[in-house]
Scaffold this motif. Structure first.
Motif, PDB file in Angstrom:
ATOM      1  N   ARG A 126       1.182  -1.819  -0.086  1.00  0.00           N
ATOM      2  CA  ARG A 126      -0.233  -0.011  -0.058  1.00  0.00           C
ATOM      3  C   ARG A 126       0.839   1.363  -0.494  1.00  0.00           C
ATOM      4  O   ARG A 126       1.790   2.012   0.768  1.00  0.00           O
ATOM      5  CB  ARG A 126      -1.038  -0.239   1.489  1.00  0.00           C
ATOM      6  CG  ARG A 126      -2.515  -1.074   1.137  1.00  0.00           C
ATOM      7  CD  ARG A 126      -3.193  -0.769   2.514  1.00  0.00           C
ATOM      8  NE  ARG A 126      -3.922  -0.004   2.195  1.00  0.00           N
ATOM      9  CZ  ARG A 126      -5.566  -0.083   2.758  1.00  0.00           C
ATOM     10  NH1 ARG A 126      -5.223  -0.741   3.476  1.00  0.00           N
ATOM     11  NH2 ARG A 126      -5.933   1.000   2.453  1.00  0.00           N
ATOM     12  N   GLN A 127       0.560   2.246  -0.938  1.00  0.00           N
ATOM     13  CA  GLN A 127       1.351   3.135  -1.277  1.00  0.00           C
ATOM     14  C   GLN A 127       0.248   3.961  -1.752  1.00  0.00           C
ATOM     15  O   GLN A 127       0.272   3.775  -3.196  1.00  0.00           O
ATOM     16  CB  GLN A 127       3.018   3.356  -1.703  1.00  0.00           C
ATOM     17  CG  GLN A 127       3.632   4.360  -1.594  1.00  0.00           C
ATOM     18  CD  GLN A 127       5.358   3.822  -1.984  1.00  0.00           C
ATOM     19  OE1 GLN A 127       5.197   3.304  -2.287  1.00  0.00           O
ATOM     20  NE2 GLN A 127       5.868   5.163  -1.212  1.00  0.00           N
ATOM     21  N   GLU A 128       0.469   5.301  -1.539  1.00  0.00           N
ATOM     22  CA  GLU A 128       0.039   6.023  -2.756  1.00  0.00           C
ATOM     23  C   GLU A 128       0.301   7.228  -2.204  1.00  0.00           C
ATOM     24  O   GLU A 128       0.498   8.245  -0.982  1.00  0.00           O
ATOM     25  CB  GLU A 128      -1.422   6.424  -2.072  1.00  0.00           C
ATOM     26  CG  GLU A 128      -2.308   7.467  -3.203  1.00  0.00           C
ATOM     27  CD  GLU A 128      -4.009   7.883  -3.049  1.00  0.00           C
ATOM     28  OE1 GLU A 128      -4.778   8.173  -3.329  1.00  0.00           O
ATOM     29  OE2 GLU A 128      -4.584   6.635  -2.004  1.00  0.00           O
ATOM     30  N   TRP A 129       0.772   8.375  -3.224  1.00  0.00           N
ATOM     31  CA  TRP A 129       1.868  10.031  -3.242  1.00  0.00           C
ATOM     32  C   TRP A 129       1.096  11.096  -2.719  1.00  0.00           C
ATOM     33  O   TRP A 129      -0.104  11.040  -3.711  1.00  0.00           O
ATOM     34  CB  TRP A 129       2.419   9.899  -4.228  1.00  0.00           C
ATOM     35  CG  TRP A 129       3.065  11.724  -3.973  1.00  0.00           C
ATOM     36  CD1 TRP A 129       2.450  12.712  -4.342  1.00  0.00           C
ATOM     37  CD2 TRP A 129       4.106  11.669  -3.786  1.00  0.00           C
ATOM     38  NE1 TRP A 129       3.091  13.775  -3.731  1.00  0.00           N
ATOM     39  CE2 TRP A 129       4.381  13.342  -3.699  1.00  0.00           C
ATOM     40  CE3 TRP A 129       5.850  11.221  -2.937  1.00  0.00           C
ATOM     41  CZ2 TRP A 129       5.491  14.204  -3.299  1.00  0.00           C
ATOM     42  CZ3 TRP A 129       6.193  11.961  -2.442  1.00  0.00           C
ATOM     43  CH2 TRP A 129       6.994  13.687  -2.972  1.00  0.00           C
ATOM     44  N   VAL A 130       0.734  11.339  -1.592  1.00  0.00           N
ATOM     45  CA  VAL A 130      -0.643  13.025  -1.720  1.00  0.00           C
ATOM     46  C   VAL A 130       0.812  14.005  -1.350  1.00  0.00           C
ATOM     47  O   VAL A 130       1.380  13.929  -0.612  1.00  0.00           O
ATOM     48  CB  VAL A 130      -1.177  12.698  -0.868  1.00  0.00           C
ATOM     49  CG1 VAL A 130      -2.218  11.220  -0.540  1.00  0.00           C
ATOM     50  CG2 VAL A 130      -0.338  12.520   0.988  1.00  0.00           C
ATOM     51  N   ASP A 131      -0.106  15.354  -1.772  1.00  0.00           N
ATOM     52  CA  ASP A 131       1.174  16.009  -1.504  1.00  0.00           C
ATOM     53  C   ASP A 131       0.364  16.821  -0.345  1.00  0.00           C
ATOM     54  O   ASP A 131      -0.514  16.446   0.087  1.00  0.00           O
ATOM     55  CB  ASP A 131       0.445  17.464  -2.428  1.00  0.00           C
ATOM     56  CG  ASP A 131       0.543  17.023  -3.847  1.00  0.00           C
ATOM     57  OD1 ASP A 131       1.443  16.714  -4.039  1.00  0.00           O
ATOM     58  OD2 ASP A 131      -0.689  17.764  -4.467  1.00  0.00           O
ATOM     59  N   GLN A 132       1.236  17.346  -0.169  1.00  0.00           N
ATOM     60  CA  GLN A 132       1.292  17.783   1.369  1.00  0.00           C
ATOM     61  C   GLN A 132       0.074  18.867   2.400  1.00  0.00           C
ATOM     62  O   GLN A 132      -0.088  18.655   3.129  1.00  0.00           O
ATOM     63  CB  GLN A 132       2.870  18.323   1.916  1.00  0.00           C
ATOM     64  CG  GLN A 132       3.146  19.818   1.160  1.00  0.00           C
ATOM     65  CD  GLN A 132       4.250  20.631   1.839  1.00  0.00           C
ATOM     66  OE1 GLN A 132       4.857  20.848   2.589  1.00  0.00           O
ATOM     67  NE2 GLN A 132       4.867  20.842   0.552  1.00  0.00           N
ATOM     68  N   ASN A 133      -0.305  19.269   0.828  1.00  0.00           N
ATOM     69  CA  ASN A 133      -1.409  20.073   1.829  1.00  0.00           C
ATOM     70  C   ASN A 133      -2.135  19.039   1.612  1.00  0.00           C
ATOM     71  O   ASN A 133      -3.886  19.585   2.145  1.00  0.00           O
ATOM     72  CB  ASN A 133      -1.711  21.323   0.364  1.00  0.00           C
ATOM     73  CG  ASN A 133      -1.902  20.295  -1.212  1.00  0.00           C
ATOM     74  OD1 ASN A 133      -2.274  19.608  -1.006  1.00  0.00           O
ATOM     75  ND2 ASN A 133      -2.322  21.499  -1.950  1.00  0.00           N
ATOM     76  N   ARG A 134      -2.143  17.236   1.245  1.00  0.00           N
ATOM     77  CA  ARG A 134      -3.325  16.553   2.054  1.00  0.00           C
ATOM     78  C   ARG A 134      -2.710  15.798   3.060  1.00  0.00           C
ATOM     79  O   ARG A 134      -3.196  14.515   3.118  1.00  0.00           O
ATOM     80  CB  ARG A 134      -4.184  15.882   0.507  1.00  0.00           C
ATOM     81  CG  ARG A 134      -4.156  16.659  -0.569  1.00  0.00           C
ATOM     82  CD  ARG A 134      -4.172  16.045  -2.021  1.00  0.00           C
ATOM     83  NE  ARG A 134      -5.123  14.392  -1.825  1.00  0.00           N
ATOM     84  CZ  ARG A 134      -4.533  13.497  -2.865  1.00  0.00           C
ATOM     85  NH1 ARG A 134      -3.782  13.791  -3.759  1.00  0.00           N
ATOM     86  NH2 ARG A 134      -5.214  12.764  -2.303  1.00  0.00           N
ATOM     87  N   MET A 135      -1.707  16.514   3.659  1.00  0.00           N
ATOM     88  CA  MET A 135      -2.079  15.489   4.991  1.00  0.00           C
ATOM     89  C   MET A 135      -1.838  16.927   5.877  1.00  0.00           C
ATOM     90  O   MET A 135      -2.211  18.542   5.945  1.00  0.00           O
ATOM     91  CB  MET A 135       0.142  15.295   5.040  1.00  0.00           C
ATOM     92  CG  MET A 135       0.420  15.195   4.010  1.00  0.00           C
ATOM     93  SD  MET A 135       1.826  14.361   4.111  1.00  0.00           S
ATOM     94  CE  MET A 135       2.638  13.413   2.672  1.00  0.00           C
ATOM     95  N   SER A 136      -2.831  16.035   7.096  1.00  0.00           N
ATOM     96  CA  SER A 136      -3.315  16.798   8.370  1.00  0.00           C
ATOM     97  C   SER A 136      -2.475  17.389   8.374  1.00  0.00           C
ATOM     98  O   SER A 136      -0.617  16.799   8.875  1.00  0.00           O
ATOM     99  CB  SER A 136      -3.372  15.605   9.336  1.00  0.00           C
ATOM    100  OG  SER A 136      -3.678  16.601  10.667  1.00  0.00           O
ATOM    101  N   SER A 137      -1.620  18.683   9.419  1.00  0.00           N
ATOM    102  CA  SER A 137      -0.632  19.206   9.891  1.00  0.00           C
ATOM    103  C   SER A 137      -0.049  18.616  11.242  1.00  0.00           C
ATOM    104  O   SER A 137       0.612  18.893  11.827  1.00  0.00           O
ATOM    105  CB  SER A 137      -1.202  20.813  10.105  1.00  0.00           C
ATOM    106  OG  SER A 137      -2.559  20.967  11.169  1.00  0.00           O
ATOM    107  N   SER A 138      -1.708  18.262  11.777  1.00  0.00           N
ATOM    108  CA  SER A 138      -1.009  17.319  13.517  1.00  0.00           C
ATOM    109  C   SER A 138      -0.202  16.038  12.624  1.00  0.00           C
ATOM    110  O   SER A 138       0.356  15.626  13.673  1.00  0.00           O
ATOM    111  CB  SER A 138      -2.411  16.667  13.815  1.00  0.00           C
ATOM    112  OG  SER A 138      -3.484  17.488  14.282  1.00  0.00           O
ATOM    113  N   LEU A 139      -0.560  15.471  11.722  1.00  0.00           N
ATOM    114  CA  LEU A 139       0.371  14.355  11.282  1.00  0.00           C
ATOM    115  C   LEU A 139       2.232  15.108  10.893  1.00  0.00           C
ATOM    116  O   LEU A 139       3.344  14.051  11.822  1.00  0.00           O
ATOM    117  CB  LEU A 139       0.291  13.753  10.040  1.00  0.00           C
ATOM    118  CG  LEU A 139       1.260  12.548   9.765  1.00  0.00           C
ATOM    119  CD1 LEU A 139       1.250  11.498  10.642  1.00  0.00           C
ATOM    120  CD2 LEU A 139       0.903  12.302   8.037  1.00  0.00           C
TER     121      LEU A 139
END
Length: 244
Positions: free
Chosen positions: A57-70
């Motif tokens: 399982r792997q899927e690239w996501v841009d940083q704006n699609r990552m929680s700032s909490s993470l």
């Protein structure tokens, strides 16, 4: 003598060409995400060899699609001074060298007592920043020697020169391991919490961050008391770190 000089020259040219190749690849990452890392490829081989199939399982996501909490949780857990250093945290590295020198001396004394003539190899562990971890995962093997550590430091400085801090963190979060065959923040969020990385809460982010040093170990022990208590600590530290 001339033959020795010729071979040394060829070796130096080969090493230089390798460094240029690495740096060109790093520069390309400012525009194009890496397709895979050296660590991922080694894990693919191990999983295929052991299981005969590839649960991945792997899927690239841009940083704006990552929680700032993470992002905050990972920085708080792995490298709280990420925005302050230039890839290598020298104080931490110096402490790691001291610990390794002490461990090596103890191993040598133990080997002498046991009459073991095999030399003790110098190994450097600890003191790694997120940039160093990324350099190692992208390009290098898992061996821990002085030569590999030197190459890691060259690659680390290259990452810091050619990429922004936010891009380094983005690539790291998309390529780091979070379990067997689970790579990147999006895959981890879906695997453990059945939600996208953008929707992770502070607690969920902290749990994932704590897993990073030993992801496959904690994947098998989701109810670990250490995992829960350490996550509480990370939640308390998250607001103290600066995002790039």
């Amino acid at each position: 003598m001339k033959a020795l000089v010729r071979w040394c020259t060829l070796l130096a040219c080969a090493v230089l060409c390798l460094q240029v190749f690495f740096l060109l690849r790093i520069a390309s990452f400012s525009l194009i995400p890496p397709e895979s890392s050296s660590f991922e490829r080694s894990q693919i081989w191990q999983v295929l060899t052991r299981q005969g199939r590839l649960p991945w399982r792997q899927e690239w996501v841009d940083q704006n699609r990552m929680s700032s909490s993470l992002k905050r949780a990972v920085l708080a857990s792995e490298d709280s001074a990420f925005t302050q250093h230039h890839g290598i945290w020298w104080d931490s590295l110096e402490k790691a060298w001291g610990k390794n020198a002490k461990a090596k001396a103890q191993a040598e004394r133990r080997a002498q007592r046991l009459g073991d003539a095999k030399p003790v190899e110098a190994k450097i562990v600890g003191g790694s920043t997120i940039t160093q971890q990324l350099a190692k995962n992208l390009f290098l093997s898992g061996e821990r020697t002085l030569l590999r550590k030197a190459q890691e430091m060259v690659l680390t400085l290259g990452l810091e020169v050619f990429l922004s801090k936010s891009r380094i963190l983005e690539i790291y979060l998309n390529s780091v391991e979070w379990g067997e065959g689970v790579f990147g923040a999006e895959a981890a969020a879906q695997h453990y919490f059945r939600k996208p990385a953008s929707a992770l809460s502070a607690w969920e982010s902290a749990r994932l961050a704590v897993m990073l040093p030993r992801p496959r170990y904690f994947e098998q022990r989701p109810q670990s008391p250490y995992l829960a208590s350490r996550a509480e600590v990370i939640v308390g530290r998250m607001n103290d770190v600066a995002l790039p």
